[in-house]
Design a protein around this motif. Structure first.
Motif, PDB file in Angstrom:
ATOM      1  N   LEU A   1      40.454  32.592  47.669  1.00  0.00           N
ATOM      2  CA  LEU A   1      41.350  32.464  48.811  1.00  0.00           C
ATOM      3  C   LEU A   1      41.844  31.028  48.952  1.00  0.00           C
ATOM      4  O   LEU A   1      43.049  30.784  49.110  1.00  0.00           O
ATOM      5  CB  LEU A   1      40.636  32.898  50.094  1.00  0.00           C
ATOM      6  CG  LEU A   1      41.366  32.614  51.410  1.00  0.00           C
ATOM      7  CD1 LEU A   1      42.674  33.380  51.496  1.00  0.00           C
ATOM      8  CD2 LEU A   1      40.468  32.953  52.606  1.00  0.00           C
ATOM      9  N   ARG A   2      40.937  30.074  48.875  1.00  0.00           N
ATOM     10  CA  ARG A   2      41.317  28.668  48.998  1.00  0.00           C
ATOM     11  C   ARG A   2      42.315  28.280  47.908  1.00  0.00           C
ATOM     12  O   ARG A   2      43.313  27.593  48.180  1.00  0.00           O
ATOM     13  CB  ARG A   2      40.080  27.777  48.890  1.00  0.00           C
ATOM     14  CG  ARG A   2      39.097  27.885  50.048  1.00  0.00           C
ATOM     15  CD  ARG A   2      37.927  26.925  49.826  1.00  0.00           C
ATOM     16  NE  ARG A   2      36.853  27.125  50.766  1.00  0.00           N
ATOM     17  CZ  ARG A   2      36.815  26.608  51.987  1.00  0.00           C
ATOM     18  NH1 ARG A   2      37.824  25.883  52.408  1.00  0.00           N
ATOM     19  NH2 ARG A   2      35.785  26.831  52.776  1.00  0.00           N
ATOM     20  N   ARG A   3      42.041  28.707  46.682  1.00  0.00           N
ATOM     21  CA  ARG A   3      42.904  28.334  45.559  1.00  0.00           C
ATOM     22  C   ARG A   3      44.307  28.901  45.712  1.00  0.00           C
ATOM     23  O   ARG A   3      45.308  28.193  45.512  1.00  0.00           O
ATOM     24  CB  ARG A   3      42.287  28.817  44.238  1.00  0.00           C
ATOM     25  CG  ARG A   3      43.184  28.593  43.022  1.00  0.00           C
ATOM     26  CD  ARG A   3      42.506  29.062  41.746  1.00  0.00           C
ATOM     27  NE  ARG A   3      42.081  30.450  41.813  1.00  0.00           N
ATOM     28  CZ  ARG A   3      42.913  31.489  41.638  1.00  0.00           C
ATOM     29  NH1 ARG A   3      44.216  31.276  41.413  1.00  0.00           N
ATOM     30  NH2 ARG A   3      42.459  32.725  41.695  1.00  0.00           N
ATOM     31  N   VAL A   4      44.401  30.190  46.091  1.00  0.00           N
ATOM     32  CA  VAL A   4      45.711  30.821  46.199  1.00  0.00           C
ATOM     33  C   VAL A   4      46.512  30.226  47.345  1.00  0.00           C
ATOM     34  O   VAL A   4      47.713  29.967  47.217  1.00  0.00           O
ATOM     35  CB  VAL A   4      45.573  32.351  46.341  1.00  0.00           C
ATOM     36  CG1 VAL A   4      46.932  33.010  46.541  1.00  0.00           C
ATOM     37  CG2 VAL A   4      44.893  32.944  45.101  1.00  0.00           C
ATOM     38  N   VAL A   5      45.858  29.979  48.473  1.00  0.00           N
ATOM     39  CA  VAL A   5      46.567  29.368  49.603  1.00  0.00           C
ATOM     40  C   VAL A   5      47.059  27.971  49.227  1.00  0.00           C
ATOM     41  O   VAL A   5      48.187  27.581  49.560  1.00  0.00           O
ATOM     42  CB  VAL A   5      45.660  29.309  50.850  1.00  0.00           C
ATOM     43  CG1 VAL A   5      46.292  28.461  51.948  1.00  0.00           C
ATOM     44  CG2 VAL A   5      45.398  30.716  51.366  1.00  0.00           C
ATOM     45  N   LYS A   6      46.254  27.211  48.503  1.00  0.00           N
ATOM     46  CA  LYS A   6      46.651  25.863  48.085  1.00  0.00           C
ATOM     47  C   LYS A   6      47.790  25.914  47.071  1.00  0.00           C
ATOM     48  O   LYS A   6      48.779  25.181  47.197  1.00  0.00           O
ATOM     49  CB  LYS A   6      45.457  25.122  47.485  1.00  0.00           C
ATOM     50  CG  LYS A   6      45.766  23.711  46.987  1.00  0.00           C
ATOM     51  CD  LYS A   6      44.506  23.049  46.457  1.00  0.00           C
ATOM     52  CE  LYS A   6      44.802  21.617  45.982  1.00  0.00           C
ATOM     53  NZ  LYS A   6      45.717  21.583  44.819  1.00  0.00           N
ATOM     54  N   ASP A   7      47.675  26.784  46.071  1.00  0.00           N
ATOM     55  CA  ASP A   7      48.644  26.788  44.971  1.00  0.00           C
ATOM     56  C   ASP A   7      49.940  27.518  45.312  1.00  0.00           C
ATOM     57  O   ASP A   7      51.019  27.106  44.905  1.00  0.00           O
ATOM     58  CB  ASP A   7      48.020  27.439  43.724  1.00  0.00           C
ATOM     59  CG  ASP A   7      46.873  26.615  43.158  1.00  0.00           C
ATOM     60  OD1 ASP A   7      46.732  25.447  43.556  1.00  0.00           O
ATOM     61  OD2 ASP A   7      46.111  27.152  42.330  1.00  0.00           O
ATOM     62  N   VAL A   8      49.825  28.636  46.053  1.00  0.00           N
ATOM     63  CA  VAL A   8      50.989  29.477  46.335  1.00  0.00           C
ATOM     64  C   VAL A   8      51.539  29.228  47.730  1.00  0.00           C
ATOM     65  O   VAL A   8      52.749  29.212  47.944  1.00  0.00           O
ATOM     66  CB  VAL A   8      50.642  30.977  46.163  1.00  0.00           C
ATOM     67  CG1 VAL A   8      51.830  31.859  46.533  1.00  0.00           C
ATOM     68  CG2 VAL A   8      50.182  31.256  44.735  1.00  0.00           C
TER      69      VAL A   8
ATOM     70  N   ALA B   1      54.535  35.348  43.430  1.00  0.00           N
ATOM     71  CA  ALA B   1      53.478  34.430  42.999  1.00  0.00           C
ATOM     72  C   ALA B   1      52.142  34.804  43.619  1.00  0.00           C
ATOM     73  O   ALA B   1      51.089  34.738  42.961  1.00  0.00           O
ATOM     74  CB  ALA B   1      53.854  32.993  43.363  1.00  0.00           C
ATOM     75  N   MET B   2      52.142  35.195  44.901  1.00  0.00           N
ATOM     76  CA  MET B   2      50.912  35.618  45.557  1.00  0.00           C
ATOM     77  C   MET B   2      50.346  36.869  44.905  1.00  0.00           C
ATOM     78  O   MET B   2      49.134  36.961  44.629  1.00  0.00           O
ATOM     79  CB  MET B   2      51.171  35.879  47.039  1.00  0.00           C
ATOM     80  CG  MET B   2      49.962  36.394  47.803  1.00  0.00           C
ATOM     81  SD  MET B   2      50.333  36.851  49.521  1.00  0.00           S
ATOM     82  CE  MET B   2      51.355  38.315  49.284  1.00  0.00           C
ATOM     83  N   VAL B   3      51.202  37.857  44.656  1.00  0.00           N
ATOM     84  CA  VAL B   3      50.750  39.100  44.022  1.00  0.00           C
ATOM     85  C   VAL B   3      50.129  38.793  42.664  1.00  0.00           C
ATOM     86  O   VAL B   3      49.048  39.301  42.309  1.00  0.00           O
ATOM     87  CB  VAL B   3      51.921  40.092  43.894  1.00  0.00           C
ATOM     88  CG1 VAL B   3      51.527  41.273  43.010  1.00  0.00           C
ATOM     89  CG2 VAL B   3      52.358  40.581  45.270  1.00  0.00           C
ATOM     90  N   ARG B   4      50.792  37.970  41.876  1.00  0.00           N
ATOM     91  CA  ARG B   4      50.283  37.619  40.543  1.00  0.00           C
ATOM     92  C   ARG B   4      48.958  36.864  40.647  1.00  0.00           C
ATOM     93  O   ARG B   4      48.014  37.144  39.907  1.00  0.00           O
ATOM     94  CB  ARG B   4      51.332  36.776  39.812  1.00  0.00           C
ATOM     95  CG  ARG B   4      50.938  36.380  38.393  1.00  0.00           C
ATOM     96  CD  ARG B   4      52.111  35.751  37.649  1.00  0.00           C
ATOM     97  NE  ARG B   4      52.564  34.505  38.289  1.00  0.00           N
ATOM     98  CZ  ARG B   4      53.714  34.387  38.938  1.00  0.00           C
ATOM     99  NH1 ARG B   4      54.544  35.424  39.058  1.00  0.00           N
ATOM    100  NH2 ARG B   4      54.057  33.233  39.478  1.00  0.00           N
ATOM    101  N   ALA B   5      48.859  35.917  41.590  1.00  0.00           N
ATOM    102  CA  ALA B   5      47.645  35.104  41.727  1.00  0.00           C
ATOM    103  C   ALA B   5      46.440  35.921  42.164  1.00  0.00           C
ATOM    104  O   ALA B   5      45.295  35.563  41.865  1.00  0.00           O
ATOM    105  CB  ALA B   5      47.892  33.970  42.721  1.00  0.00           C
TER     106      ALA B   5
END
Length: 442
Positions: free
Chosen positions: A141-148, A314-318
């Protein structure tokens, strides 16, 4: 002096205002197991009948927030903003709102739920996307929120565990419908997500849990007052749910509707107004827009430029979904063998809709649940739903059914023909009734 759980229950039963320490102690016991299910049920029933003052609601909300992990986003560059809806039919706003806010510079860790009763759940919609992980670990969760910039997931075991236990007890003891308990349940989860700002969509009408505008206003006022009292900048839009918000109801059909919205292939007018309105106020609350007009323009640009679609894909892919979710081929796995138009009884205009019953037609098809543990069919549902005031005659359907068999389609059709009342075109309902701002913005 430390009171026993039964003493705290007795004080609330007798109408006392509980202190912050008393509430915190009870919730600590609920989390550790020192408070039994019977005591939790008695506490919920005492609150149901005696209610809580605002300070008590704030204390209960904070205690349940602190029963688990509270996420820290202090290293992110930009505000952390989220949205919560009280639920309705055809309400797929979250699928577009998260990416729009992210495209405007916000970070959106959206903790969502599953559908129950006549309302659709955001997590059920994302479960319709092959490979998408709705329950990742906290680090993902942290990674996706940061990256996307946005991640839409379910509640993890770490976040507000006291709320999860208390809600399960309320669900089987007829104590769900209490504004104090509803307020603490909603906000404890949002506060545990570490938000800077929250925008609420509180619905009123035949498809909402709050049927009247007065009821919805009471809940919205409680949520806004308690959230701001707990340190989270929060406002609420009061919106109409006397007809489905989107022209689709059913998990994959609502995902497809959202993708069409993001690509510009099709945008339901009422859905567009609610989505951009919520985005506008959310951006103001998060300090990313000067005022509502500025926020609306920023959200509209993010949508129409394709930036929001880019964030969504991007969110769906991540989170494990396909890299090209907008490709129509991803809907093939949900294709239903029975697809039929439904025509109303009589001719004229759609004069009224029992929106809750439209949602129950989706449940009959297998696309919703009345038991929290039940499995659902993500492909079935309704689309091309007629709006209030729309023409209804032998050539103009009120809906299109997607079903697995003829028997289910027959039952859904019977229900829809009953819940769409045909007559003279009604006066249009406002899409948005009003906005409740934090006190300093009023």
């Amino acid at each position: 002096m430390t009171l026993l759980p039964q003493e705290i229950i007795a004080r609330k039963r007798d109408g006392a205002v509980l202190s912050r320490d008393e509430i915190a102690g009870f919730i600590t016991g609920l989390t550790s197991g020192a408070v039994t299910d019977a005591q939790a049920a008695a506490f919920a029933m005492a609150v149901y009948f005696r209610n809580m003052e605002i300070d008590e609601r704030v204390a209960l909300t904070l205690a349940m927030r602190d029963s688990g992990t509270v996420l820290d986003w202090s290293r992110l560059d930009g505000p952390v903003i989220d949205k919560h809806s009280t639920g309705g039919v055809g309400d797929n706003v979250s699928l577009m709102l998260g990416p729009i806010l992210a495209a405007c510079g916000a970070h959106v860790p959206m903790i969502s739920g599953r559908g129950l009763g006549h309302t659709g759940g955001t997590l059920d919609k994302f479960d319709a996307i092959e490979g998408y992980t709705t329950n990742p670990d906290i680090e993902t969760l942290r990674r996706v929120v940061k990256d996307v910039g946005c991640a839409i997931i379910g509640q993890t075991d770490d976040l507000a565990p006291a709320d999860r236990r208390l809600y399960a007890i309320r669900d089987v003891t007829a104590t769900v419908e209490n504004v104090s308990l509803i307020t603490a349940s909603i906000l404890s989860k949002k506060l545990s997500a570490g938000l800077d700002a929250l925008i609420l969509d509180v619905k009123a009408g035949s498809g909402a849990f709050m049927k009247t505008l007065d009821e919805a206003t009471g809940l919205a006022e409680s949520l806004v007052t308690v959230a701001n009292g707990a340190g989270m900048k929060t406002g609420a839009l009061l919106t109409d749910m006397n007809e489905p918000l989107a022209s689709a109801a059913g998990n994959w059909l609502e995902v497809k509707n959202a993708i069409d919205f993001l690509t510009g292939a099709h945008r339901d007018e009422r859905l567009l107004e609610v989505t951009l309105g919520l985005c506008a106020h959310g951006l103001v609350l998060g300090g990313l827009a000067l005022d509502q007009d500025d926020g609306y323009l920023r959200a509209k640009v993010a949508l129409e430029s394709g930036a929001a679609l880019t964030k969504f894909t991007a969110m769906v892919r991540a989170l494990g979904g396909p890299p090209d979710i907008e490709n129509p081929r991803h809907g093939e796995r949900h294709h239903c063998p029975v697809i039929r138009d439904v025509f109303a009884e009589g001719e004229g205009h759609v004069a009224a809709i029992d929106t809750r019953a439209v949602g129950m037609a989706v449940v009959v098809l297998g696309g919703g649940r009345t038991d929290p543990t039940a499995s659902i069919d993500h492909g079935v549902g309704l689309d091309r739903l007629a709006r209030l005031g729309a023409t209804a005659d032998s050539n103009t359907p009120i809906a299109r059914i997607h079903a697995r068999d003829e028997a289910a389609a027959d039952e859904a059709e019977r229900r829809l023909r009953r819940v769409y009342r045909i007559g003279e075109a009604p006066k249009a309902n406002p899409v948005v009734y009003r906005y409740l701002a934090p006190k300093e913005e009023s």
